[in-house]
Design a protein around this motif. Structure first.
Motif, PDB file in Angstrom:
ATOM      1  N   THR A   1       0.832  -1.210   0.000  1.00  0.00           N
ATOM      2  CA  THR A   1       0.000   0.000   0.000  1.00  0.00           C
ATOM      3  C   THR A   1       0.862   1.253   0.000  1.00  0.00           C
ATOM      4  O   THR A   1       0.575   2.230  -0.698  1.00  0.00           O
ATOM      5  CB  THR A   1      -0.936   0.001   1.222  1.00  0.00           C
ATOM      6  N   ARG A   2       1.932   1.235   0.768  1.00  0.00           N
ATOM      7  CA  ARG A   2       2.853   2.366   0.799  1.00  0.00           C
ATOM      8  C   ARG A   2       3.512   2.569  -0.567  1.00  0.00           C
ATOM      9  O   ARG A   2       3.664   3.700  -1.036  1.00  0.00           O
ATOM     10  CB  ARG A   2       3.904   2.125   1.882  1.00  0.00           C
ATOM     11  N   LEU A   3       3.890   1.492  -1.228  1.00  0.00           N
ATOM     12  CA  LEU A   3       4.477   1.590  -2.564  1.00  0.00           C
ATOM     13  C   LEU A   3       3.488   2.147  -3.582  1.00  0.00           C
ATOM     14  O   LEU A   3       3.864   2.932  -4.466  1.00  0.00           O
ATOM     15  CB  LEU A   3       4.985   0.223  -3.016  1.00  0.00           C
ATOM     16  N   VAL A   4       2.222   1.758  -3.477  1.00  0.00           N
ATOM     17  CA  VAL A   4       1.197   2.302  -4.381  1.00  0.00           C
ATOM     18  C   VAL A   4       1.075   3.811  -4.167  1.00  0.00           C
ATOM     19  O   VAL A   4       0.992   4.594  -5.133  1.00  0.00           O
ATOM     20  CB  VAL A   4      -0.157   1.604  -4.161  1.00  0.00           C
ATOM     21  N   ALA A   5       1.094   4.226  -2.899  1.00  0.00           N
ATOM     22  CA  ALA A   5       0.988   5.659  -2.609  1.00  0.00           C
ATOM     23  C   ALA A   5       2.154   6.432  -3.219  1.00  0.00           C
ATOM     24  O   ALA A   5       1.963   7.482  -3.844  1.00  0.00           O
ATOM     25  CB  ALA A   5       0.934   5.878  -1.099  1.00  0.00           C
ATOM     26  N   TYR A   6       3.371   5.907  -3.056  1.00  0.00           N
ATOM     27  CA  TYR A   6       4.544   6.579  -3.634  1.00  0.00           C
ATOM     28  C   TYR A   6       4.494   6.556  -5.168  1.00  0.00           C
ATOM     29  O   TYR A   6       4.921   7.501  -5.813  1.00  0.00           O
ATOM     30  CB  TYR A   6       5.840   5.922  -3.165  1.00  0.00           C
ATOM     31  N   SER A   7       3.981   5.504  -5.734  1.00  0.00           N
ATOM     32  CA  SER A   7       3.929   5.380  -7.193  1.00  0.00           C
ATOM     33  C   SER A   7       2.927   6.325  -7.824  1.00  0.00           C
ATOM     34  O   SER A   7       3.103   6.743  -8.973  1.00  0.00           O
ATOM     35  CB  SER A   7       3.575   3.948  -7.581  1.00  0.00           C
ATOM     36  N   LEU A   8       1.878   6.656  -7.101  1.00  0.00           N
ATOM     37  CA  LEU A   8       0.854   7.529  -7.659  1.00  0.00           C
ATOM     38  C   LEU A   8       1.248   9.009  -7.631  1.00  0.00           C
ATOM     39  O   LEU A   8       0.645   9.819  -8.332  1.00  0.00           O
ATOM     40  CB  LEU A   8      -0.464   7.319  -6.923  1.00  0.00           C
ATOM     41  N   VAL A   9       2.265   9.370  -6.855  1.00  0.00           N
ATOM     42  CA  VAL A   9       2.688  10.776  -6.769  1.00  0.00           C
ATOM     43  C   VAL A   9       3.154  11.310  -8.121  1.00  0.00           C
ATOM     44  O   VAL A   9       2.671  12.363  -8.572  1.00  0.00           O
ATOM     45  CB  VAL A   9       3.744  10.969  -5.662  1.00  0.00           C
ATOM     46  N   PRO A  10       4.095  10.667  -8.828  1.00  0.00           N
ATOM     47  CA  PRO A  10       4.507  11.223 -10.121  1.00  0.00           C
ATOM     48  C   PRO A  10       3.368  11.275 -11.134  1.00  0.00           C
ATOM     49  O   PRO A  10       3.275  12.217 -11.932  1.00  0.00           O
ATOM     50  CB  PRO A  10       5.607  10.285 -10.612  1.00  0.00           C
ATOM     51  N   LEU A  11       2.485  10.285 -11.095  1.00  0.00           N
ATOM     52  CA  LEU A  11       1.347  10.282 -12.009  1.00  0.00           C
ATOM     53  C   LEU A  11       0.424  11.466 -11.713  1.00  0.00           C
ATOM     54  O   LEU A  11      -0.050  12.143 -12.630  1.00  0.00           O
ATOM     55  CB  LEU A  11       0.589   8.956 -11.883  1.00  0.00           C
ATOM     56  N   GLY A  12       0.196  11.734 -10.436  1.00  0.00           N
ATOM     57  CA  GLY A  12      -0.628  12.885 -10.050  1.00  0.00           C
ATOM     58  C   GLY A  12       0.011  14.198 -10.450  1.00  0.00           C
ATOM     59  O   GLY A  12      -0.681  15.136 -10.871  1.00  0.00           O
ATOM     60  N   LEU A  13       1.342  14.286 -10.330  1.00  0.00           N
ATOM     61  CA  LEU A  13       2.032  15.514 -10.740  1.00  0.00           C
ATOM     62  C   LEU A  13       1.899  15.756 -12.241  1.00  0.00           C
ATOM     63  O   LEU A  13       1.753  16.895 -12.684  1.00  0.00           O
ATOM     64  CB  LEU A  13       3.501  15.450 -10.334  1.00  0.00           C
ATOM     65  N   VAL A  14       1.956  14.695 -13.019  1.00  0.00           N
ATOM     66  CA  VAL A  14       1.779  14.827 -14.469  1.00  0.00           C
ATOM     67  C   VAL A  14       0.358  15.271 -14.781  1.00  0.00           C
ATOM     68  O   VAL A  14       0.130  16.167 -15.596  1.00  0.00           O
ATOM     69  CB  VAL A  14       2.109  13.495 -15.184  1.00  0.00           C
ATOM     70  N   MET A  15      -0.626  14.653 -14.131  1.00  0.00           N
ATOM     71  CA  MET A  15      -2.020  14.943 -14.436  1.00  0.00           C
ATOM     72  C   MET A  15      -2.426  16.363 -14.024  1.00  0.00           C
ATOM     73  O   MET A  15      -3.305  16.965 -14.653  1.00  0.00           O
ATOM     74  CB  MET A  15      -2.920  13.916 -13.755  1.00  0.00           C
ATOM     75  N   THR A  16      -1.821  16.912 -12.970  1.00  0.00           N
ATOM     76  CA  THR A  16      -2.173  18.265 -12.535  1.00  0.00           C
ATOM     77  C   THR A  16      -1.438  19.345 -13.309  1.00  0.00           C
ATOM     78  O   THR A  16      -1.771  20.525 -13.185  1.00  0.00           O
ATOM     79  CB  THR A  16      -1.876  18.453 -11.042  1.00  0.00           C
ATOM     80  N   GLY A  17      -0.424  18.981 -14.061  1.00  0.00           N
ATOM     81  CA  GLY A  17       0.305  19.973 -14.836  1.00  0.00           C
ATOM     82  C   GLY A  17       1.506  20.542 -14.131  1.00  0.00           C
ATOM     83  O   GLY A  17       2.164  21.461 -14.628  1.00  0.00           O
ATOM     84  N   VAL A  18       1.833  20.037 -12.945  1.00  0.00           N
ATOM     85  CA  VAL A  18       2.989  20.532 -12.199  1.00  0.00           C
ATOM     86  C   VAL A  18       4.278  20.239 -12.948  1.00  0.00           C
ATOM     87  O   VAL A  18       5.194  21.064 -12.961  1.00  0.00           O
ATOM     88  CB  VAL A  18       3.009  19.906 -10.778  1.00  0.00           C
ATOM     89  N   VAL A  19       4.351  19.118 -13.611  1.00  0.00           N
ATOM     90  CA  VAL A  19       5.563  18.750 -14.347  1.00  0.00           C
ATOM     91  C   VAL A  19       5.807  19.729 -15.487  1.00  0.00           C
ATOM     92  O   VAL A  19       6.935  20.174 -15.719  1.00  0.00           O
ATOM     93  CB  VAL A  19       5.466  17.294 -14.853  1.00  0.00           C
ATOM     94  N   ASP A  20       4.740  20.108 -16.210  1.00  0.00           N
ATOM     95  CA  ASP A  20       4.884  21.103 -17.277  1.00  0.00           C
ATOM     96  C   ASP A  20       5.358  22.436 -16.714  1.00  0.00           C
ATOM     97  O   ASP A  20       6.231  23.091 -17.278  1.00  0.00           O
ATOM     98  CB  ASP A  20       3.550  21.318 -18.006  1.00  0.00           C
ATOM     99  N   TRP A  21       4.767  22.835 -15.593  1.00  0.00           N
ATOM    100  CA  TRP A  21       5.152  24.104 -14.966  1.00  0.00           C
ATOM    101  C   TRP A  21       6.614  24.069 -14.547  1.00  0.00           C
ATOM    102  O   TRP A  21       7.355  25.029 -14.761  1.00  0.00           O
ATOM    103  CB  TRP A  21       4.253  24.372 -13.770  1.00  0.00           C
ATOM    104  N   LEU A  22       7.051  22.954 -13.933  1.00  0.00           N
ATOM    105  CA  LEU A  22       8.443  22.837 -13.514  1.00  0.00           C
ATOM    106  C   LEU A  22       9.391  22.848 -14.708  1.00  0.00           C
ATOM    107  O   LEU A  22      10.457  23.466 -14.654  1.00  0.00           O
ATOM    108  CB  LEU A  22       8.652  21.561 -12.689  1.00  0.00           C
ATOM    109  N   ALA A  23       9.009  22.175 -15.788  1.00  0.00           N
ATOM    110  CA  ALA A  23       9.857  22.154 -16.978  1.00  0.00           C
ATOM    111  C   ALA A  23       9.962  23.554 -17.585  1.00  0.00           C
ATOM    112  O   ALA A  23      11.041  23.985 -17.999  1.00  0.00           O
ATOM    113  CB  ALA A  23       9.314  21.173 -17.996  1.00  0.00           C
ATOM    114  N   ASP A  24       8.859  24.279 -17.616  1.00  0.00           N
ATOM    115  CA  ASP A  24       8.895  25.649 -18.128  1.00  0.00           C
ATOM    116  C   ASP A  24       9.697  26.566 -17.212  1.00  0.00           C
ATOM    117  O   ASP A  24      10.408  27.452 -17.675  1.00  0.00           O
ATOM    118  CB  ASP A  24       7.466  26.199 -18.281  1.00  0.00           C
ATOM    119  N   THR A  25       9.598  26.351 -15.921  1.00  0.00           N
ATOM    120  CA  THR A  25      10.311  27.188 -14.957  1.00  0.00           C
ATOM    121  C   THR A  25      11.807  26.920 -14.993  1.00  0.00           C
ATOM    122  O   THR A  25      12.610  27.848 -14.873  1.00  0.00           O
ATOM    123  CB  THR A  25       9.770  26.924 -13.532  1.00  0.00           C
TER     124      THR A  25
END
Length: 147
Positions: A31-55
Motif C-alpha cells: 500500500t505504501r508503494l502504491v501511494a509513492y507510485s501515484l505521486v509522479p502520475l498525479g504531478l503529471v495529471m495536474t500539470g505541475v511537471v509542465d510548470w516545472l519544466a517551463d520554470t
C-alpha cells in the motif's frame, strides 16, 4: 513531453513492484508503494511537471528566485541585527522598563520569615497583617491528602 513519459514509467514500475509485494503478503508495504507510485502520475495529471519544466528553462523564473533569495537574506539580516542590539527602539524601552520592575519586585516579594528570624528589616516593606493566612494553602493541600 519526456518528463511526462518518465513520470508515467516510474509510476507503472512502482505499481508493478507493489503488486509483487502484495503477492508476497506484505500488504502494508504494498500500500505504501502504491501511494509513492501515484505521486509522479498525479504531478503529471495536474500539470505541475509542465510548470516545472517551463520554470527550469526560464531566465525570468530564475531571476524571480534570485529576488526571493535576496528578500529572505534581507529579512534574516535585519533579524540578526535586532537580536544583536536587543530589539527595536520601542522593544528596548519596554525591556528597560521590565528590568526596572524586576529590580523593584524581588525586595517587595521576598518571603517574610517573621519577627525574630535574624533577617534585617528592609526599608519600605510593610509588616504582614495576619501570619496565619500564610500557610492556609499548604494546610489545604495537606488536608486533601489526609496528612
Amino acid at each position: 513531453m519526456i518528463a511526462e513519459t518518465v513520470c508515467s514509467a516510474v509510476a507503472a514500475a512502482g505499481l508493478g513492484i507493489a503488486a509483487v509485494t502484495a503477492y508476497r503478503k506484505r500488504f502494508l508495504a504494498a500500500t505504501r508503494l502504491v501511494a509513492y507510485s501515484l505521486v509522479p502520475l498525479g504531478l503529471v495529471m495536474t500539470g505541475v511537471v509542465d510548470w516545472l519544466a517551463d520554470t527550469a528553462f526560464s531566465p525570468t523564473a530564475w531571476a524571480g528566485f534570485g529576488v526571493l533569495g535576496a528578500s529572505w537574506l534581507l529579512f534574516a539580516g535585519t533579524r540578526a541585527v535586532e537580536r544583536r542590539r536587543g530589539g527595536t527602539g520601542k522593544e528596548r524601552g519596554e525591556a528597560r522598563a521590565a528590568r526596572q520592575r524586576e529590580a523593584v519586585a524581588p525586595s517587595a516579594s521576598a518571603p517574610s520569615l517573621g519577627p525574630g528570624s535574624g533577617q534585617a528589616k528592609r526599608p519600605g516593606t510593610a509588616p504582614r497583617a495576619d501570619a496565619g493566612d500564610d500557610f492556609s494553602d499548604i494546610e489545604a493541600i495537606l488536608k486533601k491528602h489526609g496528612i
